[in-house]
Design an enzyme around this catalytic site. Structure first.
Site, PDB file in Angstrom:
ATOM      1  NE  ARG A  58     -48.028 -52.760  72.466  1.00 55.46           N
ATOM      2  CZ  ARG A  58     -48.124 -53.671  73.427  1.00 55.46           C
ATOM      3  NH1 ARG A  58     -49.206 -53.721  74.171  1.00 55.46           N
ATOM      4  NH2 ARG A  58     -47.152 -54.526  73.651  1.00 55.46           N
ATOM      5  CG  ASN A 107     -53.071 -46.504  64.748  1.00 59.09           C
ATOM      6  OD1 ASN A 107     -52.852 -47.440  65.512  1.00 59.09           O
ATOM      7  ND2 ASN A 107     -52.135 -45.651  64.399  1.00 59.09           N
ATOM      8  CB  CYS A 139     -50.337 -43.112  66.202  1.00 56.25           C
ATOM      9  SG  CYS A 139     -48.572 -43.153  65.905  1.00 56.25           S
TER      10      CYS A 139
HETATM   11  N1  LIG Z   1     -44.840 -43.142  67.464  1.00 61.04           N
HETATM   12  C1  LIG Z   1     -45.463 -44.304  67.275  1.00 61.04           C
HETATM   13  O1  LIG Z   1     -45.862 -44.996  68.203  1.00 61.04           O
HETATM   14  C2  LIG Z   1     -45.667 -44.839  65.863  1.00 61.04           C
HETATM   15  C3  LIG Z   1     -46.039 -46.179  65.701  1.00 61.04           C
HETATM   16  C4  LIG Z   1     -46.200 -46.675  64.400  1.00 61.04           C
HETATM   17  C5  LIG Z   1     -46.035 -45.817  63.305  1.00 61.04           C
HETATM   18  N2  LIG Z   1     -45.695 -44.503  63.505  1.00 61.04           N
HETATM   19  C6  LIG Z   1     -45.491 -43.658  62.313  1.00 61.04           C
HETATM   20  O2  LIG Z   1     -44.083 -43.608  62.048  1.00 61.04           O
HETATM   21  C7  LIG Z   1     -43.711 -42.304  61.554  1.00 61.04           C
HETATM   22  C8  LIG Z   1     -42.664 -41.675  62.467  1.00 61.04           C
HETATM   23  O3  LIG Z   1     -43.228 -41.507  63.763  1.00 61.04           O
HETATM   24  P1  LIG Z   1     -42.306 -41.108  65.017  1.00 61.04           P
HETATM   25  O4  LIG Z   1     -43.177 -41.162  66.220  1.00 61.04           O
HETATM   26  O5  LIG Z   1     -41.047 -41.902  64.961  1.00 61.04           O
HETATM   27  O6  LIG Z   1     -42.001 -39.568  64.654  1.00 61.04           O
HETATM   28  P2  LIG Z   1     -40.888 -38.623  65.288  1.00 61.04           P
HETATM   29  O7  LIG Z   1     -41.390 -37.240  65.108  1.00 61.04           O
HETATM   30  O8  LIG Z   1     -40.505 -39.107  66.644  1.00 61.04           O
HETATM   31  O9  LIG Z   1     -39.617 -38.857  64.329  1.00 61.04           O
HETATM   32  C9  LIG Z   1     -39.538 -38.428  63.015  1.00 61.04           C
HETATM   33  C10 LIG Z   1     -38.096 -38.010  62.735  1.00 61.04           C
HETATM   34  O10 LIG Z   1     -37.917 -37.770  61.338  1.00 61.04           O
HETATM   35  C11 LIG Z   1     -36.958 -36.730  61.191  1.00 61.04           C
HETATM   36  N3  LIG Z   1     -37.047 -36.169  59.840  1.00 61.04           N
HETATM   37  C12 LIG Z   1     -38.003 -35.379  59.293  1.00 61.04           C
HETATM   38  N4  LIG Z   1     -37.718 -35.110  58.010  1.00 61.04           N
HETATM   39  C13 LIG Z   1     -36.552 -35.748  57.701  1.00 61.04           C
HETATM   40  C14 LIG Z   1     -35.754 -35.865  56.539  1.00 61.04           C
HETATM   41  N5  LIG Z   1     -36.079 -35.263  55.407  1.00 61.04           N
HETATM   42  N6  LIG Z   1     -34.632 -36.599  56.623  1.00 61.04           N
HETATM   43  C15 LIG Z   1     -34.269 -37.205  57.767  1.00 61.04           C
HETATM   44  N7  LIG Z   1     -34.988 -37.140  58.912  1.00 61.04           N
HETATM   45  C16 LIG Z   1     -36.119 -36.415  58.888  1.00 61.04           C
HETATM   46  C17 LIG Z   1     -37.327 -35.762  62.318  1.00 61.04           C
HETATM   47  O11 LIG Z   1     -36.266 -34.898  62.637  1.00 61.04           O
HETATM   48  C18 LIG Z   1     -37.674 -36.736  63.453  1.00 61.04           C
HETATM   49  O12 LIG Z   1     -36.560 -37.010  64.276  1.00 61.04           O
HETATM   50  C19 LIG Z   1     -45.023 -41.506  61.474  1.00 61.04           C
HETATM   51  O13 LIG Z   1     -45.553 -41.636  60.171  1.00 61.04           O
HETATM   52  C20 LIG Z   1     -45.922 -42.215  62.480  1.00 61.04           C
HETATM   53  O14 LIG Z   1     -47.290 -42.042  62.169  1.00 61.04           O
HETATM   54  C21 LIG Z   1     -45.482 -44.009  64.755  1.00 61.04           C
END
Ligand SMILES: NC(=O)c1ccc[n+]([C@@H]2O[C@H](COP(=O)([O-])OP(=O)(O)OC[C@H]3O[C@@H](n4cnc5c(N)ncnc54)[C@H](O)[C@@H]3O)[C@@H](O)[C@H]2O)c1
Length: 417
Positions: free
Chosen positions: A156, A210, A269
């Site tokens: 979270r 979720n 999310c």
């Molecule tokens: N934020 C949450 O609380 C949470 C919790 C569980 C799961 N998730 C899932 O995890 C995933 C990531 O979420 P997040 O919140 O960390 O997203 P975010 O947007 O904070 O981070 C994603 C990162 O990936 C990078 N990126 C994109 N394409 C790339 C590539 N080809 N090579 C290298 N880096 C690249 C972006 O620049 C960015 O920094 C999503 O699928 C989300 O649904 C998020």
């Protein structure tokens, strides 16, 4: 060695979490600014505990790679933590993930067994019907030349570090023995139960979680509308008494916070995952009615509350917005209810809007660029506004309840009532 691709909330936490557990981790993000910031000990978002972890591990156990090649070449396990935002129709946009995997395949020397682990949230059937065929198309058979797993993340925001370090469950979707063994080896050290399931089940478990949470929030909001419509119902009392049911008080689950009315769910999310599960199910032949209504309710609750408010506030008044992040203790403003609410006010000719958030003023200004003013402190805000609208339930607002209530307050979270 472990590689982590994508260093956002999930990726950076994952990378530093594995470093904390003693592994050497190489992280790569396509965003050069992000890489540079992290290399200079700067976390690009607010997340308690993460900065300290970065200080402990940077250039000791955690290294920033300047290319995907550098990140993946010596790694036995590669975690993909890139974004999976929503497409215009609500389905999941897999572009970033597919690009990251293709970039990896172009760069890995096919000399050792590597396991690709999808940690990004992807709709059920993605790993088996899209990723596995993509590998096969590149000449890589899963279980022979390459390993493949799906490992949903349940952290979270606001508690990312402690959730990652002390997970309440670890779910691994895996269908080849070598990858199962590799993931067991790195996760055993966390001391939590590890559940090995197939790809579709692992992906589904994440959406099960979720969409339950988003449904509980929409349910609470619909119930609050019913209560208002019937009238003479003390809404916060009703919900607070509901929470006295011992089944809700399991700490630290805090399930109760999802069964409480407000102005809608936001963040990264819940909105996109609820829509993506709806879309994939519809595509496969079943239209989920509850999820459809859940999405509608989340959209309509803002207009419902604001219409009520606009009957009482004049266009000449200075309106103070209390809170911009989608939840307290976070500076994340993605799909934050505040943006929808402020836009409705602006579209209806309310021009004198001043906002204050303890952490998210800057992010909000950069992300939305809408014509409002910002206050540096709660005191400053309360001096200039005629009325205020509470959107995020920050502890600072509770601590300053008397100051906030010195002016008329519209508490859309039922937080100070
Ligand atoms: N934020 C949450 O609380 C949470 C919790 C569980 C799961 N998730 C899932 O995890 C995933 C990531 O979420 P997040 O919140 O960390 O997203 P975010 O947007 O904070 O981070 C994603 C990162 O990936 C990078 N990126 C994109 N394409 C790339 C590539 N080809 N090579 C290298 N880096 C690249 C972006 O620049 C960015 O920094 C999503 O699928 C989300 O649904 C998020």
């Amino acid at each position: 060695m472990i590689a982590v691709i994508g260093l956002g909330f999930v990726g950076l936490t994952t990378a530093l979490g594995f470093s904390e557990k003693g592994f050497i981790v190489k992280g790569f993000d396509i965003d050069k600014n992000k890489r540079n910031g992290i290399s200079n000990y700067k976390i690009p978002f607010h997340e308690p505990g993460l900065e300290e972890a970065l200080n402990r591990h940077l250039n000791k156990k955690f290294f920033i790679a300047e290319s995907i090649d550098e990140a993946v070449n010596k790694a036995g396990i590669i975690f993909y933590c890139v974004g999976t935002p929503e497409n215009n129709n609500g389905s999941s946009d897999l572009t970033y993930l597919l690009r990251a995997i293709k970039d990896t395949l172009d760069n890995i020397k096919k000399d050792g067994f590597k396991t690709l682990v999808i940690k990004s949230t992807v709709p059920p059937s993605t790993t088996s019907e899209i990723i596995k065929p993509l590998l096969r198309y590149s000449g890589l058979i899963v279980g022979e030349a390459i390993g493949l797993a799906n490992n949903p993340e349940f952290l979270r925001e606001g508690y990312a570090w402690s959730d990652f370090i002390n997970p309440d469950r670890i779910v691994v979707g895996v269908e080849d023995d070598l990858s199962a063994e590799a993931l067991k080896n790195i996760y055993n050290i966390f001391g939590s139960e590890i559940y090995f399931v197939n790809y579709n089940t692992a992906e589904f478990i994440k959406y099960l979680s979720n969409t339950l949470l988003s449904t509980l929030i929409s349910f609470s909001n619909e119930m609050s509308v019913i209560a208002k419509t019937i009238g003479d119902i003390d809404i916060p009392s009703a919900f607070n008494i509901l929470h006295k049911d011992a089944r809700w008080s399991g700490n630290p689950a805090k399930m109760a916070s999802y069964v409480y009315p407000g102005c809608g769910y936001g963040g990264y999310c819940l909105p996109k995952d609820t829509k993506a599960l709806y879309q994939i199910s519809k595509k496969k032949g079943f239209i989920p009615k509850i999820l459809k209504q859940n999405i509608e309710i989340n959209k309509n609750i803002k207009a419902f509350l604001i219409n009520e408010l606009m009957d009482k506030i004049s266009k000449e008044q200075n309106i103070g917005i209390l809170g911009l992040s989608f939840k307290p203790d976070s500076d994340d403003v993605r799909q934050s209810p505040a943006s929808g609410i402020i836009n409705i006010l602006l579209n209806n000719g309310y021009k004198n809007i001043i906002a204050y958030d303890p952490l998210a003023n800057k992010n909000f200004e950069i992300s939305y660029g809408i014509p409002i003013r910002y206050a540096e402190s709660l005191k400053e805000l309360m001096k200039i506004v005629d009325v205020s609208v509470l959107i995020t339930n920050w502890a600072e607002f509770k601590e300053n309840e008397i100051l906030i209530k010195s002016k008329p307050l519209y508490d859309l979270r039922y937080f100070l009532e």
